[in-house]
Design a protein around this motif. Sequence first.
Motif, PDB file in Angstrom:
ATOM      1  N   ASP A 118     -10.789  -5.886 -10.866  1.00 54.76           N
ATOM      2  CA  ASP A 118     -11.732  -6.144  -9.552  1.00 54.76           C
ATOM      3  C   ASP A 118     -13.095  -5.823 -10.138  1.00 54.76           C
ATOM      4  O   ASP A 118     -13.186  -5.162 -11.135  1.00 54.76           O
TER       5      ASP A 118
ATOM      6  N   SER B 195      -2.680  -7.261   2.567  1.00 51.26           N
ATOM      7  CA  SER B 195      -2.429  -5.932   2.209  1.00 51.26           C
ATOM      8  C   SER B 195      -1.001  -5.577   1.399  1.00 51.26           C
ATOM      9  O   SER B 195      -1.006  -4.520   0.900  1.00 51.26           O
TER      10      SER B 195
ATOM     11  N   TYR C 174      -0.569  -6.869  -1.443  1.00 57.82           N
ATOM     12  CA  TYR C 174      -1.038  -6.819  -2.631  1.00 57.82           C
ATOM     13  C   TYR C 174      -2.192  -5.762  -3.056  1.00 57.82           C
ATOM     14  O   TYR C 174      -2.867  -5.285  -2.262  1.00 57.82           O
ATOM     15  N   HIS C 175      -2.183  -5.469  -4.658  1.00 62.04           N
ATOM     16  CA  HIS C 175      -3.429  -4.783  -5.083  1.00 62.04           C
ATOM     17  C   HIS C 175      -4.039  -5.654  -6.263  1.00 62.04           C
ATOM     18  O   HIS C 175      -3.549  -6.875  -6.515  1.00 62.04           O
TER      19      HIS C 175
ATOM     20  N   TRP D  34     -10.565  -9.663   0.071  1.00 66.41           N
ATOM     21  CA  TRP D  34     -11.416  -9.091  -0.703  1.00 66.41           C
ATOM     22  C   TRP D  34     -12.976  -9.240  -0.015  1.00 66.41           C
ATOM     23  O   TRP D  34     -13.696  -8.041  -0.088  1.00 66.41           O
TER      24      TRP D  34
ATOM     25  N   SER E  43      -5.278 -10.306  -8.770  1.00 69.07           N
ATOM     26  CA  SER E  43      -4.375  -9.719  -7.691  1.00 69.07           C
ATOM     27  C   SER E  43      -2.846  -9.958  -8.181  1.00 69.07           C
ATOM     28  O   SER E  43      -2.715 -10.971  -8.998  1.00 69.07           O
TER      29      SER E  43
ATOM     30  N   LEU F  63       0.913  -1.133  -0.028  1.00 67.05           N
ATOM     31  CA  LEU F  63       0.204   0.057  -0.036  1.00 67.05           C
ATOM     32  C   LEU F  63       0.731   1.132  -0.075  1.00 67.05           C
ATOM     33  O   LEU F  63       0.362   2.417  -0.393  1.00 67.05           O
TER      34      LEU F  63
END
Length: 372
Positions: A116, A109, A111-112, A209, A190, A73
């Motif tokens: 989505d 957290s 990962y992004h 998620w 992800s 993040l």
Amino acid sequence: MVIRSMWKRCCLAQDRDLICHIKTGFVLLVALTLSLSVIYFVYDFSLNPVKDPHTWFNLVNQTQSYNLVTEGLSGKKIVWNFLTNQQIIQTTTAQKNHISVHHHVAHPSNYHFILDEPDKCSQNPFLVLMVPVAPHQVDARNAIRSTWGNESSVQGKAVLTLFLVGLTGGPEAQQQLEEENQQHRDLVQSNFVDSYFNLTIKTMVIMDWLATHCPQANFSMKVDSDMYINVENLMSLLLAPNTPRQNYITGYLMWNQNVIRNKKSKYYVSEELYPESKYPTYVLGVGYVFSNDLPKNIVEASKDMKPFNIEDAYVGTCLKRLGIKPSRAPDPSQFRTYMKDSKGHDLSKVITTIARSPKQIIEFWQKVKRHK
């Protein structure tokens, strides 16, 4: 002869001067290179703060080495190494220091999401089915889409099915995945390496998620892509008056399971990652259903739990830390693994069973529908 002798001495003097100049130039070049290296090191070190070992970690496995680059993040890039030996090494893109780490954080957290569907839960689904699947397994996804994953309402309750994938490994495969999602709007992707040894990461990303995108759902289910699910029977279980709405998880229970210490086994876990000889009671990872208050709590518990590559046992250790025991299903025979004789078995009574191929998922589904 005199002229030739004088000419030779002159040439030798010139050669000596040339060699001298070359040596001098080489020494200066080496000195300059070393000076620049020292300056770069000092400059680079001054700009890099001390890394907090709680922000990244490495896992150990027995067969291969996977390098996993993630972006947290904070925007800082992180590398997770799945090593072939028993030395745990921390590595960053800025520097590679072999330092033993004694505390690890398995936290999603890091990962992004690349793909989505943040608005999927806007209709307040009662049940969310999350399917971890490899990016290339299009046939498995299509089999589910055409069968149990196509049910959006069961016994008057909204049901949502989503597929979670990791990195594809190439731009062409990524483009195909994006085109697939444009058509179906059911993919969540992800930025972790999609491999067997990263199933724990994959499961924790699913939990994250659910906790962040769909907290309003009543129940969720993690279900593998080779599973046949009788959603009608599953819904009957969840709507039963004696089924808890909090701190609840059930499926095929695994009791008194030994930790595999054989390095040749793909289920091997080192004592460094999990020191106890047995796992706590956990639910087999092929398909387990849980009240939707658990994902947030499991993610929170994972902050203090060393990760290891047996994802369902890892979830079990998180539950143990939370003081939650998996529940035995009212009829345990409804949660099955492989059926020895699928033709003679009454599929209409099961909740889960493993199919041997996408084609068999469709066959199971059609068989149940024909006998309704």
